[in-house]
Write a protein that holds these residues in place. Structure first.
Motif, mmCIF file in Angstrom:
data_model
loop_
_atom_site.group_PDB
_atom_site.id
_atom_site.type_symbol
_atom_site.label_atom_id
_atom_site.label_comp_id
_atom_site.label_asym_id
_atom_site.label_seq_id
_atom_site.Cartn_x
_atom_site.Cartn_y
_atom_site.Cartn_z
ATOM 1 N N LEU A 3 9.958 -20.956 45.536
ATOM 2 C CA LEU A 3 10.729 -21.700 44.543
ATOM 3 C C LEU A 3 11.749 -22.576 45.247
ATOM 4 C CD1 LEU A 3 11.503 -22.047 41.438
ATOM 5 C CD2 LEU A 3 13.361 -20.456 41.944
ATOM 6 N N GLY A 4 11.959 -23.774 44.699
ATOM 7 C CA GLY A 4 13.050 -24.621 45.149
ATOM 8 C C GLY A 4 14.170 -24.576 44.128
ATOM 9 N N MET A 5 15.383 -24.198 44.542
ATOM 10 C CA MET A 5 16.532 -24.126 43.650
ATOM 11 C C MET A 5 17.429 -25.327 43.924
ATOM 12 S SD MET A 5 18.097 -22.372 41.225
ATOM 13 C CE MET A 5 17.435 -20.685 41.300
ATOM 14 N N LEU A 19 16.066 -13.481 43.311
ATOM 15 C CA LEU A 19 14.655 -13.727 43.607
ATOM 16 C C LEU A 19 14.296 -13.256 45.008
ATOM 17 C CD1 LEU A 19 14.283 -17.241 41.982
ATOM 18 C CD2 LEU A 19 13.134 -15.150 41.240
ATOM 19 N N LEU A 20 15.193 -13.488 45.956
ATOM 20 C CA LEU A 20 14.962 -12.997 47.315
ATOM 21 C C LEU A 20 14.821 -11.483 47.330
ATOM 22 C CD1 LEU A 20 17.477 -15.191 49.369
ATOM 23 C CD2 LEU A 20 14.984 -15.336 49.424
ATOM 24 N N ARG A 21 15.662 -10.809 46.577
ATOM 25 C CA ARG A 21 15.582 -9.341 46.492
ATOM 26 C C ARG A 21 14.237 -8.902 45.931
ATOM 27 N NH1 ARG A 21 21.393 -7.560 43.768
ATOM 28 N NH2 ARG A 21 22.781 -8.373 45.396
ATOM 29 N N GLY A 22 13.658 -9.765 45.056
ATOM 30 C CA GLY A 22 12.366 -9.436 44.460
ATOM 31 C C GLY A 22 11.180 -9.821 45.335
ATOM 32 N N GLY A 23 11.453 -10.289 46.557
ATOM 33 C CA GLY A 23 10.386 -10.595 47.487
ATOM 34 C C GLY A 23 9.885 -12.021 47.430
ATOM 35 N N HIS A 24 10.581 -12.889 46.716
ATOM 36 C CA HIS A 24 10.158 -14.288 46.632
ATOM 37 C C HIS A 24 10.875 -15.124 47.696
ATOM 38 C CE1 HIS A 24 8.065 -13.555 42.837
ATOM 39 N NE2 HIS A 24 9.084 -12.776 42.532
ATOM 40 N N ARG A 25 10.272 -16.214 48.057
ATOM 41 C CA ARG A 25 10.888 -17.138 49.003
ATOM 42 C C ARG A 25 11.617 -18.221 48.219
ATOM 43 N NH1 ARG A 25 8.120 -22.189 51.703
ATOM 44 N NH2 ARG A 25 9.813 -22.926 53.043
ATOM 45 N N VAL A 26 12.875 -18.478 48.582
ATOM 46 C CA VAL A 26 13.655 -19.500 47.888
ATOM 47 C C VAL A 26 14.254 -20.459 48.904
ATOM 48 C CG1 VAL A 26 15.550 -19.968 46.287
ATOM 49 C CG2 VAL A 26 14.249 -17.825 46.089
ATOM 50 N N ALA A 27 13.953 -21.740 48.709
ATOM 51 C CA ALA A 27 14.637 -22.802 49.441
ATOM 52 C C ALA A 27 15.514 -23.532 48.435
ATOM 53 C CB ALA A 27 13.624 -23.764 50.062
ATOM 54 N N ALA A 62 7.387 -25.489 42.407
ATOM 55 C CA ALA A 62 8.261 -25.154 41.286
ATOM 56 C C ALA A 62 9.692 -25.437 41.723
ATOM 57 C CB ALA A 62 8.108 -23.685 40.895
ATOM 58 N N LEU A 63 10.369 -26.310 40.979
ATOM 59 C CA LEU A 63 11.726 -26.717 41.316
ATOM 60 C C LEU A 63 12.647 -26.400 40.140
ATOM 61 C CD1 LEU A 63 10.370 -29.944 42.810
ATOM 62 C CD2 LEU A 63 11.923 -28.494 44.115
ATOM 63 N N TRP A 64 13.604 -25.519 40.393
ATOM 64 C CA TRP A 64 14.482 -25.002 39.341
ATOM 65 C C TRP A 64 15.838 -25.676 39.449
ATOM 66 C CZ3 TRP A 64 13.378 -19.848 36.893
ATOM 67 C CH2 TRP A 64 14.314 -19.523 35.899
ATOM 68 N N LEU A 148 8.314 -15.062 38.798
ATOM 69 C CA LEU A 148 9.711 -15.443 38.969
ATOM 70 C C LEU A 148 10.558 -14.919 37.811
ATOM 71 C CD1 LEU A 148 9.285 -19.171 40.087
ATOM 72 C CD2 LEU A 148 9.707 -17.189 41.552
ATOM 73 N N PHE A 149 10.055 -15.073 36.593
ATOM 74 C CA PHE A 149 10.813 -14.624 35.433
ATOM 75 C C PHE A 149 10.973 -13.098 35.434
ATOM 76 C CE2 PHE A 149 8.601 -18.525 33.602
ATOM 77 C CZ PHE A 149 9.655 -19.363 33.943
ATOM 78 N N ARG A 150 9.919 -12.400 35.851
ATOM 79 C CA ARG A 150 10.012 -10.940 35.912
ATOM 80 C C ARG A 150 11.064 -10.491 36.925
ATOM 81 N NH1 ARG A 150 4.010 -11.241 35.588
ATOM 82 N NH2 ARG A 150 3.438 -10.560 33.480
ATOM 83 N N ALA A 151 11.176 -11.228 38.027
ATOM 84 C CA ALA A 151 12.162 -10.871 39.053
ATOM 85 C C ALA A 151 13.581 -11.163 38.595
ATOM 86 C CB ALA A 151 11.865 -11.622 40.349
ATOM 87 N N LEU A 152 13.759 -12.201 37.787
ATOM 88 C CA LEU A 152 15.091 -12.577 37.329
ATOM 89 C C LEU A 152 15.565 -11.748 36.141
ATOM 90 C CD1 LEU A 152 14.812 -16.466 37.557
ATOM 91 C CD2 LEU A 152 16.365 -15.031 38.891
#
Length: 301
Positions: A3-5, A19-27, A62-64, A148-152
């Protein structure tokens, strides 16, 4: 999932960390160097520009967006459009007006890009407690980004959902915030009555704590009320000035347009406006009128 934030202020950075805690990569990207530095210290890959951010992400991207509602959202989308490829999706998690979200969805569709508007609630507590997410836009896109939504969310299958087409997520959040206005006003008025009844000597924090357990008025807002009163019983140093960020006004306007009576939300909004009137011209005129027709006298400054 990657995900791009865009927007690494307190809430955006908190969401990225969850999201990082949920194992996702965030830039992420933020125009402020201090925000980028703080985000990098939390493990978020911080890009120095939007093109760099987009280049860091695999397609489909995906850009948030977690930026203030209004022109800055349009400016950010305008800067992103030349960088996006068909299949990429832009997510607006801020408090945008739902009609703006509908317009932006149509604009991005011209390029083959997707759109989701996500009404996001949880504030500064969302990092640990999770976020409530009402999602508007294409249902297939919402399902694609469900990890992503499940992790948030507070739990994988609770506290989030696709609620309708483009604009629906932000419309639901708008009404949520209107309800919040009314609840907060009711708590404020109730505790003001208790505070004024000084001959009974109420400990306001104690009353709030009692009501938190088993009472029909228990809520997270009451939890926060108890915390505030426990830490500062007289609310010293806090000016009686209540801001609003627009959602209450939009809710009242929609209620009028839809012929729905919403007196509590409307009055709560008006009380916020009243709190900012230092001159209180209307009250001065009321006093003058009482004196004019009844000889009641006026209190001089």
């Amino acid at each position: 999932m990657d995900l791009g934030m865009i927007g690494l202020g307190r809430m955006g950075a908190n969401m990225a960390e969850r999201l990082l805690r949920g194992g996702h990569r965030v830039a992420g990207f933020d125009p402020g160097e201090a925000a980028r530095t703080a985000a990098a210290a939390r493990g978020i890959e911080a890009a120095t520009s939007l093109p760099e951010l987009v280049a860091l992400l695999p397609a489909p991207r995906a850009l948030w967006l977690m930026v203030p509602a209004g022109r800055i959202v349009d400016d950010t989308i305008a800067a992103l459009r030349p960088l996006l490829a068909p299949g990429d999706v832009v997510i607006d998690g801020g408090n945008s007006f739902y009609r703006d979200s509908q317009r932006r969805a149509a604009l991005l569709a011209e390029d083959g890009s997707g759109w989701l508007d996500v009404g996001t609630s949880g504030g500064i507590w969302g990092l640990d407690e999770g976020y409530s997410l009402t999602i508007g836009g294409d249902a297939a896109l919402a399902q694609r980004l469900a990890p992503l939504f499940r992790a948030l969310a507070p739990a994988p299958e609770r506290g989030w959902g696709h609620v309708g087409p483009a604009g629906a997520g932000h419309f639901a959040k708008m009404v949520h915030n209107g309800i919040e206005y009314g609840l907060m006003q009711a708590y404020a008025e109730g505790f003001a009555i208790l505070q004024r009844k000084q001959d009974l000597g109420f400990d306001l924090a104690q009353v709030a704590d009692i009501w938190r357990e088993g009472s029909v008025v228990r809520s997270w807002l009451l939890d926060l009320t108890a915390d505030a009163l426990r830490g500062n019983p007289a609310l010293d140093g806090i000016a009686p000035f209540v801001a609003d960020s627009g959602e209450g006004r939009w809710t009242v306007a929609e209620a009028i347009d839809l012929n729905v009576a919403a007196p509590v939300i409307t009055q709560a909004l008006l009380e916020r406006l009243r709190s900012r009137d230092d001159a209180a011209f209307a009250d001065k005129l009321l006093a003058a009128l009482r004196d004019a027709f009844g000889g009641h006298g006026v209190k001089r400054d």
